[in-house]
Design a protein around this motif. Structure first.
Motif, PDB file in Angstrom:
ATOM      1  N   ASP A  47     -27.588  45.452 -64.065  1.00  0.00           N
ATOM      2  CA  ASP A  47     -27.088  46.529 -62.690  1.00  0.00           C
ATOM      3  C   ASP A  47     -25.894  45.355 -62.128  1.00  0.00           C
ATOM      4  OD1 ASP A  47     -27.522  43.745 -61.570  1.00  0.00           O
ATOM      5  OD2 ASP A  47     -28.579  44.520 -60.063  1.00  0.00           O
ATOM      6  N   ALA A  48     -25.155  44.472 -63.414  1.00  0.00           N
ATOM      7  CA  ALA A  48     -23.896  44.271 -63.150  1.00  0.00           C
ATOM      8  C   ALA A  48     -23.055  45.092 -62.899  1.00  0.00           C
ATOM      9  CB  ALA A  48     -23.278  43.174 -64.647  1.00  0.00           C
ATOM     10  N   ARG A  49     -21.942  45.364 -62.249  1.00  0.00           N
ATOM     11  CA  ARG A  49     -20.946  45.913 -62.409  1.00  0.00           C
ATOM     12  C   ARG A  49     -19.506  45.373 -62.704  1.00  0.00           C
ATOM     13  NH1 ARG A  49     -19.643  45.418 -56.149  1.00  0.00           N
ATOM     14  NH2 ARG A  49     -20.300  44.332 -56.504  1.00  0.00           N
ATOM     15  N   VAL A  50     -19.072  45.934 -63.958  1.00  0.00           N
ATOM     16  CA  VAL A  50     -18.365  45.243 -64.793  1.00  0.00           C
ATOM     17  C   VAL A  50     -16.773  45.764 -64.737  1.00  0.00           C
ATOM     18  CG1 VAL A  50     -17.906  44.426 -67.386  1.00  0.00           C
ATOM     19  CG2 VAL A  50     -20.352  44.313 -65.928  1.00  0.00           C
ATOM     20  N   VAL A  60     -16.382  46.947 -76.302  1.00  0.00           N
ATOM     21  CA  VAL A  60     -16.566  45.934 -75.749  1.00  0.00           C
ATOM     22  C   VAL A  60     -17.565  46.832 -74.753  1.00  0.00           C
ATOM     23  CG1 VAL A  60     -15.727  44.302 -74.377  1.00  0.00           C
ATOM     24  CG2 VAL A  60     -15.061  44.385 -76.399  1.00  0.00           C
ATOM     25  N   ALA A  61     -16.947  48.115 -74.121  1.00  0.00           N
ATOM     26  CA  ALA A  61     -17.812  48.708 -73.246  1.00  0.00           C
ATOM     27  C   ALA A  61     -18.831  49.117 -73.637  1.00  0.00           C
ATOM     28  CB  ALA A  61     -16.448  49.870 -72.657  1.00  0.00           C
ATOM     29  N   ALA A  62     -19.301  49.423 -74.961  1.00  0.00           N
ATOM     30  CA  ALA A  62     -20.454  50.025 -74.943  1.00  0.00           C
ATOM     31  C   ALA A  62     -21.593  48.700 -74.833  1.00  0.00           C
ATOM     32  CB  ALA A  62     -19.882  50.669 -76.968  1.00  0.00           C
ATOM     33  N   GLY A  71     -26.231  48.871 -64.863  1.00  0.00           N
ATOM     34  CA  GLY A  71     -25.092  48.700 -64.087  1.00  0.00           C
ATOM     35  C   GLY A  71     -24.231  49.389 -64.087  1.00  0.00           C
ATOM     36  N   LEU A  72     -23.076  49.631 -63.390  1.00  0.00           N
ATOM     37  CA  LEU A  72     -21.683  50.294 -63.826  1.00  0.00           C
ATOM     38  C   LEU A  72     -20.658  50.237 -64.644  1.00  0.00           C
ATOM     39  CD1 LEU A  72     -19.851  53.615 -63.332  1.00  0.00           C
ATOM     40  CD2 LEU A  72     -19.738  51.970 -61.335  1.00  0.00           C
ATOM     41  N   ILE A  73     -20.421  50.383 -65.701  1.00  0.00           N
ATOM     42  CA  ILE A  73     -19.153  49.794 -66.695  1.00  0.00           C
ATOM     43  C   ILE A  73     -18.182  50.666 -66.296  1.00  0.00           C
ATOM     44  CG2 ILE A  73     -18.923  48.932 -68.890  1.00  0.00           C
ATOM     45  CD1 ILE A  73     -21.658  47.750 -67.739  1.00  0.00           C
ATOM     46  N   THR A  74     -16.590  50.024 -65.941  1.00  0.00           N
ATOM     47  CA  THR A  74     -15.349  51.078 -65.732  1.00  0.00           C
ATOM     48  C   THR A  74     -14.679  50.518 -66.740  1.00  0.00           C
ATOM     49  OG1 THR A  74     -16.078  51.263 -63.217  1.00  0.00           O
ATOM     50  CG2 THR A  74     -13.765  51.552 -64.141  1.00  0.00           C
ATOM     51  N   ALA A  75     -14.382  51.389 -67.971  1.00  0.00           N
ATOM     52  CA  ALA A  75     -13.380  50.876 -68.804  1.00  0.00           C
ATOM     53  C   ALA A  75     -12.120  51.674 -68.971  1.00  0.00           C
ATOM     54  CB  ALA A  75     -14.202  51.360 -69.980  1.00  0.00           C
ATOM     55  N   SER A  85     -15.844  59.245 -77.244  1.00  0.00           N
ATOM     56  CA  SER A  85     -16.263  60.200 -76.822  1.00  0.00           C
ATOM     57  C   SER A  85     -17.946  59.788 -76.380  1.00  0.00           C
ATOM     58  CB  SER A  85     -15.808  61.642 -77.050  1.00  0.00           C
ATOM     59  OG  SER A  85     -16.522  61.827 -78.189  1.00  0.00           O
ATOM     60  N   GLY A  86     -18.161  59.201 -77.120  1.00  0.00           N
ATOM     61  CA  GLY A  86     -20.355  58.977 -77.061  1.00  0.00           C
ATOM     62  C   GLY A  86     -20.507  57.647 -76.555  1.00  0.00           C
ATOM     63  N   LEU A  87     -19.800  57.397 -75.404  1.00  0.00           N
ATOM     64  CA  LEU A  87     -19.990  56.200 -74.060  1.00  0.00           C
ATOM     65  C   LEU A  87     -21.092  56.819 -73.885  1.00  0.00           C
ATOM     66  CD1 LEU A  87     -16.508  55.224 -73.542  1.00  0.00           C
ATOM     67  CD2 LEU A  87     -17.967  53.919 -74.691  1.00  0.00           C
ATOM     68  N   PRO A  88     -22.078  55.315 -73.154  1.00  0.00           N
ATOM     69  CA  PRO A  88     -23.363  55.880 -72.353  1.00  0.00           C
ATOM     70  C   PRO A  88     -22.615  56.256 -71.380  1.00  0.00           C
ATOM     71  CG  PRO A  88     -23.361  53.751 -73.521  1.00  0.00           C
ATOM     72  CD  PRO A  88     -21.964  54.192 -73.441  1.00  0.00           C
ATOM     73  N   GLY A  89     -23.674  57.162 -70.461  1.00  0.00           N
ATOM     74  CA  GLY A  89     -23.010  57.587 -69.284  1.00  0.00           C
ATOM     75  C   GLY A  89     -22.449  56.516 -68.551  1.00  0.00           C
ATOM     76  N   HIS A  90     -23.549  55.724 -67.785  1.00  0.00           N
ATOM     77  CA  HIS A  90     -23.155  54.228 -67.026  1.00  0.00           C
ATOM     78  C   HIS A  90     -21.816  54.261 -67.283  1.00  0.00           C
ATOM     79  CE1 HIS A  90     -25.390  52.361 -70.137  1.00  0.00           C
ATOM     80  NE2 HIS A  90     -24.867  50.888 -69.153  1.00  0.00           N
ATOM     81  N   VAL A  91     -20.475  54.736 -67.929  1.00  0.00           N
ATOM     82  CA  VAL A  91     -19.558  54.059 -68.752  1.00  0.00           C
ATOM     83  C   VAL A  91     -18.253  54.802 -68.054  1.00  0.00           C
ATOM     84  CG1 VAL A  91     -17.929  53.421 -69.939  1.00  0.00           C
ATOM     85  CG2 VAL A  91     -19.956  52.966 -70.814  1.00  0.00           C
ATOM     86  N   ARG A  92     -17.932  54.352 -66.895  1.00  0.00           N
ATOM     87  CA  ARG A  92     -17.092  55.430 -66.642  1.00  0.00           C
ATOM     88  C   ARG A  92     -15.664  55.299 -67.332  1.00  0.00           C
ATOM     89  NH1 ARG A  92     -14.654  54.713 -59.978  1.00  0.00           N
ATOM     90  NH2 ARG A  92     -15.122  52.141 -61.267  1.00  0.00           N
ATOM     91  N   VAL A  93     -15.288  55.643 -67.462  1.00  0.00           N
ATOM     92  CA  VAL A  93     -13.554  56.031 -68.098  1.00  0.00           C
ATOM     93  C   VAL A  93     -12.510  56.021 -67.684  1.00  0.00           C
ATOM     94  CG1 VAL A  93     -11.934  56.657 -70.022  1.00  0.00           C
ATOM     95  CG2 VAL A  93     -14.714  55.874 -70.932  1.00  0.00           C
TER      96      VAL A  93
END
Length: 267
Positions: A47-50, A60-62, A71-75, A85-93
């Motif tokens: 559940d890391a916030r990255v 790398v975000a993927a 977790g939540l990945i902020t790219a 455009s196909g990054l998972p939903g918990h990746v915030r661009v």
């Protein structure tokens, strides 16, 4: 006209270069395996916030998203057009300038930046800002290219001269510091980070290798400015490009220096 952070790479190494996505993908192919190994060694929680700074093509975000499924990945990047455009939903661009745009203190458990800080004149200030963005005990992983032309390359070698010419060109126009990665541990120490570890990898430049393709495309993209600035002659550029396609050559002109450190835990 002064160069702004948003326009710093808006020419040959940015949106106006039709092969920029292919150039970035070649770098990704060359470096991702080692990056994934280093990130895995930091032990991010599910559940890391990255924060992924300078996310590029998003590979790398993927990977981080798969490693941290809850977790939540902020790219972030100045130019997010190369992000899949196909990054998972918990990746915030997020379009974000790491030198001036804020994040709340303690926002992230892990921050990663690859081949970003060496291009930023404000790099030491950015290291300080990242410390504040980390939660107490959080981890920073920096990976930056460093210049090793002497490794098996005599002074007149065309590939060595291309590395020296491009480093000089970018240092003069963008404020790049080719050996920043070697200074990073000392800067992190002075900024209050602890538990540091570092390593250097030297990818082989050989015909068909992704790192060779990346450098070939870099030299080709910057060829007009190299000629105009006097950093390289047209003949020198042609020699470098031919050497990068030579099946009988192997060299190690660029390395990747990785340093990992932690923000001290709360008292």
């Amino acid at each position: 006209m002064p160069t702004t952070p948003d326009s710093r790479y808006a020419d040959e190494l940015g949106r106006t270069n039709p092969s920029e996505t292919a150039r970035l993908r070649a770098l990704t192919d060359a470096l991702d395996a080692d990056t994934f190994r280093r990130l895995d060694a930091t032990g991010p929680a599910p559940d890391a916030r990255v924060l992924e700074v300078g996310a590029g093509t998003g590979t790398v975000a993927a990977w981080l998203a798969s490693r941290c499924p809850r977790g939540l990945i902020t790219a972030t990047d100045l130019d997010t057009t190369h992000l899949s455009s196909g990054l998972p939903g918990h990746v915030r661009v997020l379009r974000h300038d790491v030198t001036r745009d804020p994040f709340p203190a303690g926002s992230f458990d892990l921050i990663h930046a690859r081949c970003v800080l060496l291009h930023l004149p404000e790099r030491e200030r950015v290291v300080e800002r990242m410390r504040d963005w980390l939660a107490p005990g959080g981890t920073l992983l920096l990976e930056d290219a460093v210049h090793f032309p002497h490794t098996g390359l005599p002074p007149g070698d065309p590939v060595r001269r291309s590395v020296e010419g491009i480093c000089a060109l970018l240092a003069g126009s963008y404020g790049m510091e080719p050996d920043w990665g070697l200074r990073a541990p000392d800067v992190l120490h002075r900024c209050g980070y602890e538990q540091m570890a570092a390593e250097i990898a030297l990818p082989a430049f050989r015909q068909g290798a992704p790192i060779t393709e990346f450098w070939y495309r870099t030299v080709a993209a910057l060829a007009p400015r190299l000629r105009e600035s006097g950093s390289m002659t047209a003949a020198g550029i042609d020699s470098a490009l031919a050497a990068l396609r030579d099946p009988d050559r192997v060299s190690f002109p660029l390395g990747v220096h990785a340093v990992r450190a932690r923000r001290p835990p709360a008292a």
